[in-house]
Design a protein around this motif. Structure first.
Motif, PDB file in Angstrom:
ATOM      1  N   ARG A  65      16.407  15.182  -7.928  1.00  0.00           N
ATOM      2  CA  ARG A  65      16.770  13.781  -7.712  1.00  0.00           C
ATOM      3  C   ARG A  65      18.280  13.702  -7.644  1.00  0.00           C
ATOM      4  O   ARG A  65      18.991  14.659  -7.970  1.00  0.00           O
ATOM      5  CB  ARG A  65      16.229  12.886  -8.825  1.00  0.00           C
ATOM      6  N   THR A  66      18.785  12.570  -7.208  1.00  0.00           N
ATOM      7  CA  THR A  66      20.245  12.387  -7.150  1.00  0.00           C
ATOM      8  C   THR A  66      20.690  11.484  -8.279  1.00  0.00           C
ATOM      9  O   THR A  66      19.967  10.585  -8.708  1.00  0.00           O
ATOM     10  CB  THR A  66      20.676  11.783  -5.808  1.00  0.00           C
ATOM     11  N   GLN A  67      21.897  11.774  -8.757  1.00  0.00           N
ATOM     12  CA  GLN A  67      22.494  10.925  -9.782  1.00  0.00           C
ATOM     13  C   GLN A  67      24.004  10.997  -9.642  1.00  0.00           C
ATOM     14  O   GLN A  67      24.539  11.813  -8.895  1.00  0.00           O
ATOM     15  CB  GLN A  67      22.069  11.355 -11.189  1.00  0.00           C
ATOM     16  N   THR A  68      24.684  10.159 -10.357  1.00  0.00           N
ATOM     17  CA  THR A  68      26.143  10.129 -10.298  1.00  0.00           C
ATOM     18  C   THR A  68      26.712  11.127 -11.295  1.00  0.00           C
ATOM     19  O   THR A  68      26.317  11.145 -12.473  1.00  0.00           O
ATOM     20  CB  THR A  68      26.669   8.720 -10.620  1.00  0.00           C
ATOM     21  N   MET A 117      25.281  13.543  -6.759  1.00  0.00           N
ATOM     22  CA  MET A 117      24.946  14.965  -6.814  1.00  0.00           C
ATOM     23  C   MET A 117      23.445  15.106  -7.041  1.00  0.00           C
ATOM     24  O   MET A 117      22.754  14.153  -7.426  1.00  0.00           O
ATOM     25  CB  MET A 117      25.692  15.640  -7.957  1.00  0.00           C
ATOM     26  N   GLU A 118      22.973  16.302  -6.810  1.00  0.00           N
ATOM     27  CA  GLU A 118      21.558  16.585  -7.031  1.00  0.00           C
ATOM     28  C   GLU A 118      21.381  17.217  -8.404  1.00  0.00           C
ATOM     29  O   GLU A 118      22.114  18.128  -8.788  1.00  0.00           O
ATOM     30  CB  GLU A 118      21.016  17.535  -5.969  1.00  0.00           C
ATOM     31  N   THR A 119      20.413  16.700  -9.149  1.00  0.00           N
ATOM     32  CA  THR A 119      20.029  17.294 -10.420  1.00  0.00           C
ATOM     33  C   THR A 119      18.531  17.580 -10.357  1.00  0.00           C
ATOM     34  O   THR A 119      17.826  17.056  -9.494  1.00  0.00           O
ATOM     35  CB  THR A 119      20.357  16.363 -11.602  1.00  0.00           C
ATOM     36  N   VAL A 120      18.054  18.410 -11.245  1.00  0.00           N
ATOM     37  CA  VAL A 120      16.656  18.814 -11.215  1.00  0.00           C
ATOM     38  C   VAL A 120      16.019  18.537 -12.573  1.00  0.00           C
ATOM     39  O   VAL A 120      16.569  18.921 -13.612  1.00  0.00           O
ATOM     40  CB  VAL A 120      16.507  20.306 -10.850  1.00  0.00           C
TER      41      VAL A 120
END
Length: 532
Positions: free
Chosen positions: A508-511, A519-522
């Motif tokens: 997913r994306t988050q700030t 940015m992308e986080t998992v």
């Protein structure tokens, strides 16, 4: 340089026992690494009878006392302190050793390095000890050059004396081996020495003959005088380490060809570590054959390993403190007592997964400030919100009241590492980003699974280790987990108890919290339905 009552009882990183070449070599490495070091020295250097030290690169023929004085000054420049005293006992354990001295001091140390206490036991030949270090020698590399081409006697007090004979024959054509009573040299050694022109005299000599402070020779067993300029003898090199006996450490014998050469402290050949954690040894205390330069080098190397051991311990302590700060209640009480921590919005995976479920009773584990609990009540759930920080529960209660759902949220102070649901069950048990180090989440998930009602859903979401590759979660690698790593928690209920509906790494994306960029986080997502 401290040598008096300035020494206090504070804990030193390292107490070095012995201020000879090995001890000062270790102190140099440790002092230059900014360790607090105390060197305790009794002032009885093994080489004190010798007028000059040899084979020491850069300091050839230096007076041993001058070499030690220079070494003491050099290490003192790096903050090493020196105490003229004798260590009588070492007690305690790693990070909490107590070093007691004959002068009545007790100092504490995280590590102890033994480098002193080595003495030479000479044969009981009258006059021998008085000439030790002048014209009674033992090491061809330390003093052999000085007696080159001179008349030399090798006093064979053990079967390995042939070794000495060969080495000194390299330096002089006039070598006589005087074989003490009861000593039988190996036939091969006798043959080799004889082939090289070495003569033999039987019987323990009666005495050394000295005139006008000059060695004349040996009075042999038959009363005749063997004129010699130097006598070579192999002493038994013994390490006096009674001060380590309270720790269960004792010297062990060293043999060569079946002959006893002396005693040493057994250490790891790489690090100098003894069998007692936190206690090290270096120099002749560990190896009877070390020359002065080798002892200094060994001390320097072992000192480096002691520093590395301390560095690892410092890091472990920092990790433990960081974990206590991050994973224990006081840190989170403080955190939730300050400004707002979270966004107040529902975690996105919970919103996506719970959307397909029929509302019932929900357990929100690690509720924080109540964002998930409030959202669940708005979807029709009756929520039990838990956290191990009372400040978090107060915030949840306040935010739920502000949202008008205070009567639908019940808060409980729960530490899920120890929690037991008993007979209570919920239709949804949700854990959003609860993390524990070193695989601790498996046990937590097992506890949470026991709280899921038949037909109910377990939803566990955490930060995936993939985030480390993206520069996120620095220092938290020990607490991140995959969804697959949590599956053993469900196996305790048997193969037919659960249906795993999702076990994946979900991007997913988050700030970014520092840069503000998207940015992308998992997320590691485990969703399972209890069948029975």
């Amino acid at each position: 340089m401290t040598t008096t009552d300035e020494i206090d009882n504070d804990t030193w990183d390292v107490v070095v026992v012995g201020g000879g070449a090995a001890g000062l070599g270790a102190a140099m490495a440790l002092g230059r690494s900014r360790r607090s070091v105390l060197v305790v020295d009794a002032g009885e250097p093994r080489n004190s009878p010798a007028g000059h030290a040899h084979n020491y690169l850069g300091r050839e023929a230096v007076d041993p006392r001058r070499l030690l004085a220079d070494g003491r000054a050099e290490v003192a420049a790096y903050g090493v302190e020196l105490l003229d005293d004798r260590v009588t006992a070492v007690t305690g354990e790693t990070d909490a050793f107590v070093v007691t001295t004959a002068g009545g001091r007790e100092v504490r140390a995280r590590r102890v390095l033994a480098t002193g206490g080595v003495v030479d036991e000479l044969p009981a030949v009258p006059g021998l000890a008085e000439r030790w270090g002048t014209d009674v020698l033992h090491c061809p590399y330390c003093h052999g050059w000085e007696v080159r081409d001179r008349a030399i006697a090798v006093l064979a007090t053990s079967p390995v004396a042939g070794h000495h004979g060969l080495l000194f024959r390299q330096l002089s054509d006039d070598v006589v081996v005087v074989v003490a009573d009861g000593v039988e040299l190996p036939g091969d050694d006798v043959e080799r020495l004889a082939a090289m022109g070495v003569r033999f005299e039987p019987g323990t000599p009666r005495e050394l003959v000295v005139e006008d402070d000059r060695l004349v020779g040996l009075r042999l067993a038959d009363g005749s005088l063997l004129a010699r300029d130097a006598v070579v003898v192999a002493p038994r090199v013994q390490v006096r380490a009674d001060f380590l006996s309270p720790l269960g450490l004792a010297p062990e014998p060293v043999e060569m060809g079946g002959a006893l050469l002396g005693s040493v402290l057994r250490v790891d050949p790489m690090t100098g570590a003894t069998a007692v954690p936190g206690v090290f040894a270096a120099g002749n205390a560990t190896d009877v054959s070390m020359t002065l330069m080798a002892s200094a080098a060994h001390g320097n190397r072992v000192g480096a390993f002691v520093n590395a051991d301390l560095a690892a311990a410092d890091a472990a302590r920092a990790v433990a403190q960081r974990r206590a700060d991050f994973f224990e209640r006081p840190a989170w009480e403080e955190r939730y007592s300050s400004d707002k921590v979270w966004s107040g919005r529902v975690n996105p995976v919970l919103a996506a997964e719970a959307a397909t479920l029929s509302p019932g009773r929900a357990l929100d584990v690690g509720c924080g400030e109540g964002g998930d609990a409030i959202w669940l009540t708005q979807q029709g759930w009756q929520v039990t919100a838990t956290d191990f920080a009372e400040a978090a529960l107060r915030r949840t209660e306040q935010h739920a009241a502000d949202a008008g759902v205070g009567d639908l949220v019940a808060t409980r102070l729960v530490d899920v590492r120890e929690w037991d649901a008993g007979d209570e069950r919920w239709d949804l048990v949700s854990s959003q980003f609860v993390h524990l180090p070193d695989g601790g989440m498996v046990d937590v998930v097992r506890r949470l699974a026991a709280a899921v009602a038949p037909g109910g859903t377990l939803l566990v979401v955490g930060h995936h280790p993939h985030d480390l590759e993206r520069g996120l979660r620095h220092g938290h690698h020990m607490s991140l987990h995959t969804a697959e790593s949590l599956l053993p928690a469900l196996e305790a209920d048997g193969p037919d108890a659960w249906e795993v509906e999702a076990c994946d790494a979900r991007p997913r994306t988050q700030t970014h919290p520092q840069t503000g960029e998207e940015m992308e986080t998992v997320d590691a997502v485990l969703r399972a339905r209890r069948i029975r």
